[in-house]
Enzyme design. Structure first.
Site, short mmCIF file in Angstrom:
data_model
loop_
_atom_site.label_atom_id
_atom_site.label_comp_id
_atom_site.label_asym_id
_atom_site.label_seq_id
_atom_site.Cartn_x
_atom_site.Cartn_y
_atom_site.Cartn_z
N ARG A 1 0.64 -9.67 -1.13
CA ARG A 1 -0.25 -10.83 -1.29
C ARG A 1 -0.79 -10.91 -2.71
O ARG A 1 -0.85 -11.97 -3.32
CB ARG A 1 -1.41 -10.74 -0.27
CG ARG A 1 -2.33 -11.95 -0.28
CD ARG A 1 -3.33 -11.85 0.85
NE ARG A 1 -4.14 -10.64 0.76
CZ ARG A 1 -5.04 -10.28 1.69
NH1 ARG A 1 -5.20 -11.01 2.77
NH2 ARG A 1 -5.75 -9.18 1.53
N SER B 1 5.19 6.75 12.25
CA SER B 1 4.32 7.91 12.15
C SER B 1 4.86 8.90 11.13
O SER B 1 6.07 9.06 10.97
CB SER B 1 4.20 8.61 13.51
OG SER B 1 3.34 9.72 13.42
N GLY B 2 3.95 9.58 10.47
CA GLY B 2 4.33 10.61 9.50
C GLY B 2 3.51 10.55 8.24
O GLY B 2 3.63 11.41 7.37
N ALA C 1 -3.52 -4.42 10.86
CA ALA C 1 -3.28 -4.96 12.20
C ALA C 1 -4.26 -6.09 12.50
O ALA C 1 -5.33 -6.20 11.90
CB ALA C 1 -3.43 -3.84 13.23
N HIS D 1 1.40 8.29 21.41
CA HIS D 1 1.59 9.34 20.40
C HIS D 1 0.27 9.66 19.72
O HIS D 1 -0.11 10.82 19.57
CB HIS D 1 2.62 8.87 19.35
CG HIS D 1 2.61 9.64 18.07
ND1 HIS D 1 1.65 9.44 17.08
CD2 HIS D 1 3.42 10.62 17.59
CE1 HIS D 1 1.87 10.27 16.08
NE2 HIS D 1 2.95 10.98 16.36
N ASN D 2 -0.45 8.62 19.30
CA ASN D 2 -1.72 8.85 18.62
C ASN D 2 -2.76 9.46 19.55
O ASN D 2 -3.58 10.28 19.13
CB ASN D 2 -2.25 7.54 18.04
CG ASN D 2 -1.51 7.12 16.78
OD1 ASN D 2 -0.40 7.55 16.54
ND2 ASN D 2 -2.12 6.27 15.99
N ARG E 1 -15.10 13.37 19.89
CA ARG E 1 -15.40 12.72 18.60
C ARG E 1 -16.69 11.92 18.69
O ARG E 1 -17.48 11.91 17.74
CB ARG E 1 -14.23 11.83 18.18
CG ARG E 1 -12.95 12.58 17.88
CD ARG E 1 -11.94 11.74 17.14
NE ARG E 1 -10.65 12.41 17.01
CZ ARG E 1 -9.68 12.02 16.21
NH1 ARG E 1 -9.83 10.93 15.46
NH2 ARG E 1 -8.55 12.68 16.15
N LYS F 1 3.72 4.38 20.33
CA LYS F 1 2.96 4.88 19.17
C LYS F 1 1.50 5.11 19.54
O LYS F 1 0.87 6.07 19.09
CB LYS F 1 3.07 3.87 18.02
CG LYS F 1 2.24 4.23 16.76
CD LYS F 1 2.62 5.60 16.21
CE LYS F 1 2.16 5.84 14.79
NZ LYS F 1 0.79 5.53 14.47
N GLU G 1 -1.99 12.98 19.74
CA GLU G 1 -2.45 13.55 18.46
C GLU G 1 -3.95 13.87 18.53
O GLU G 1 -4.38 14.95 18.08
CB GLU G 1 -2.17 12.55 17.35
CG GLU G 1 -2.58 12.96 15.96
CD GLU G 1 -2.33 11.83 14.97
OE1 GLU G 1 -3.29 11.47 14.24
OE2 GLU G 1 -1.21 11.30 14.93
N LYS H 1 -10.04 5.71 14.42
CA LYS H 1 -9.65 4.33 14.14
C LYS H 1 -9.36 3.53 15.40
O LYS H 1 -9.06 2.35 15.32
CB LYS H 1 -8.43 4.31 13.22
CG LYS H 1 -8.76 4.72 11.79
CD LYS H 1 -7.60 4.45 10.86
CE LYS H 1 -8.00 4.68 9.41
NZ LYS H 1 -6.88 4.40 8.47
N ALA I 1 0.87 -1.17 0.00
CA ALA I 1 0.00 0.00 0.00
C ALA I 1 0.91 1.23 0.00
O ALA I 1 2.13 1.11 -0.09
CB ALA I 1 -0.92 -0.02 1.21
#
Length: 508
Positions: free
Chosen positions: A54, A149-150, A97, A206-207, A307, A203, A210, A280, A32
């Site tokens: 795949r 991340s990025g 995941a 971090h999210n 949210r 991570k 964010e 997510k 991807a």
């Protein structure tokens, strides 16, 4: 045969073409956008990369187009893929995941050998990485769960990378990871985080931060729009100025760009976007983990709930027709208020990051991880979504004192939050009077006031719990006695009708 069956169920080609002479330094599965860009990034830094997907037609398309002329080779089966990798094999998975990661691990195992390395670069939940580290260690394979991340641009030109897991893998992947990562003041935004699922845990936090940053920015936008009556262009001008000061960051920068962006009819596109936020799950994971560890990470929690509230769009529409509230009516110096808002946003960000690092420290203690606190702050300075000039100050704080109990105890942040306090309180109080919700700003200030309060009203709460449920309480040291010793759980028969038997207690 069992492994082949798992692979077939996952749609993974495990055919057996002719063996290849190992030539690739690094292998990546999953073509991807993120996977392709990381491969191109590694190739630009002189590493030969083997690509597999795949759907093998994607491999051919990639080699014929984006990868053409670069040191990138392809494979059409798991066996061919593994045969092209130098020992120890370094295999990175950038797939969805959950079960797909486990399926690919099982498909890879027949073709891997002792000391080979599997790296999961997806947004996996850290308990899964804990499990995979232990499972693969039993098979002689080193597992690394790495936060990446990025976004698309970061993957191509330098992401923030947060690897954790089996530390034996680090010397073998360090050169690749630090070469392809973002750089801040010449330092790689990548270092070893810690044990087991620590990389994915960091991570996750971090999210969560964010989520908090984005919510704070949205609240600032709302109060500028409804409280001060500014247009998107005028608000964009405010964010443009803020991006030259203490709030200089990627998210402030893109907010400015969004507010300046006009649709084909010449009107601001942002005003046409449905106010119904998606998510997510990583912010929710952070909030849930904070509750599990008993840590007051209130700002991320409020960002998640904001949210959720936004998703009730139709219900909010009905409520707006029947529920009354004040109408904003600003009088005074607009620029002075905007300056206060800048300080309020800065102070609230300090609280959010302080809470995030409190959570990371609690996790290290609870999960018995050795975490590299200064390096975690450094990893977030470049490449990632929350990158900002502000993180340089956090890095400095933890470098000065790696055992720092709380960011608010560092002199730089103590001074900054004291300076911001007057404007912060003005913004939060005005929003309440105007009926403009600022859940993230407000909870940040409430946390600050709670954290600096020596005696909270939890004494009454403990009395209530003991009254109705015999859950016990402890007395303050200065009131300890032979009947109620310091540090001992005691129960009182408050009504004279109850007994002396106490229930179990619970300490957050």
């Amino acid at each position: 045969m069992a492994n082949q069956a798992v692979a077939c169920l996952a749609g993974i080609n495990v055919g057996a073409p002719a063996r290849s002479v190992p030539s690739a330094d690094f292998g990546l599965i999953g073509l991807a956008v993120m996977g392709q860009n990381l491969i191109l990034n590694a190739a630009d830094h002189g590493f030969t990369v083997c690509a597999f997907n795949r759907t093998t037609a994607k491999v051919d398309r990639f080699l014929a187009n984006e990868a053409k002329g670069k040191p990138i080779v392809g494979a059409h089966s798991i066996e061919e893929f593994c045969s092209k990798l130098k020992r120890p094999r370094r295999v990175m998975l950038l797939v969805m995941a959950g079960q797909p990661v486990d399926d690919f691990i099982e498909a890879l195992l027949p073709y891997l050998e002792k000391d080979d390395i599997i790296i999961d670069g997806g947004n996996s939940h850290f308990p899964d990485s804990n499990r995979r580290t232990k499972y693969l260690a039993e098979k002689g394979i080193a597992f690394v769960g790495s936060g990446v991340s990025g976004g698309e641009e970061g993957a191509r030109y330098g992401p923030s990378l947060m690897p954790g897991g089996n530390e034996a893998a680090w010397p073998h992947i360090k050169d690749i990871f630090q070469s392809i990562s973002a750089k801040s003041d010449g330092e790689a935004c990548c270092d070893w985080v810690g044990d087991e699922g620590a990389g994915h845990y960091v991570k996750m936090v971090h999210n969560g931060i964010e989520y908090g940053d984005m919510q704070l920015i949205c609240e600032a936008y709302d109060i500028l729009k409804r409280g001060l009556g500014l247009s998107p262009k005028e608000i964009g001008d405010v964010f443009s100025k803020w991006n030259t000061g203490v709030l200089d960051s990627f998210l402030i920068e893109i907010t400015r760009d969004i507010l300046y962006y006009n649709d084909t009819d010449g009107t601001p596109l942002v005003e046409k976007i449905l106010d119904k936020a998606g998510q997510k799950g990583t912010g929710k994971w952070t909030a849930i983990n904070a509750l599990d560890l008993g840590m007051p990470v209130t700002l991320i929690g409020e960002a998640v709930f904001a949210r959720c509230l936004s998703s009730l769009k139709e219900e909010r529409g009905r409520a707006s027709a029947i529920l009354e509230g004040p109408t904003p009516n600003f009088t005074g110096d607009k620029q002075a208020f905007i300056d206060d808002l800048e300080q309020a946003l800065y102070a609230s960000k300090i609280i959010s990051y302080a809470q995030g690092f409190m959570l990371i420290q609690a996790a290290a203690k609870d999960y018995k991880w050795k975490l590299n606190m200064p390096s975690i702050a450094l990893m977030w300075r470049g490449g990632c979504i929350i990158r900002s000039v502000f993180l340089k100050d956090i890095t400095n704080a933890y470098r000065k004192n790696p055992e720092l109990e709380n960011l608010l105890f560092d002199q730089f942040f103590t001074t900054a939050i004291h300076k911001a306090q007057s404007g912060w309180r003005n913004v939060v109080s005005k929003s309440a009077l105007w009926g403009i919700p600022l859940p993230a700003f407000t909870t940040a200030l409430s946390f600050y006031d709670g954290y600096r309060t020596k005696d909270l009203p939890a004494n009454l709460l403990q009395a209530q719990r003991d009254y109705f449920g015999a859950h016990t309480f402890r007395v303050k040291p200065e009131f300890a006695s032979a009947e109620r010793p310091e540090g001992k759980d005691v129960h009182v028969n408050w009504t004279g009708r109850g007994g002396d038997v106490s229930a179990s207690t619970y300490q957050a």
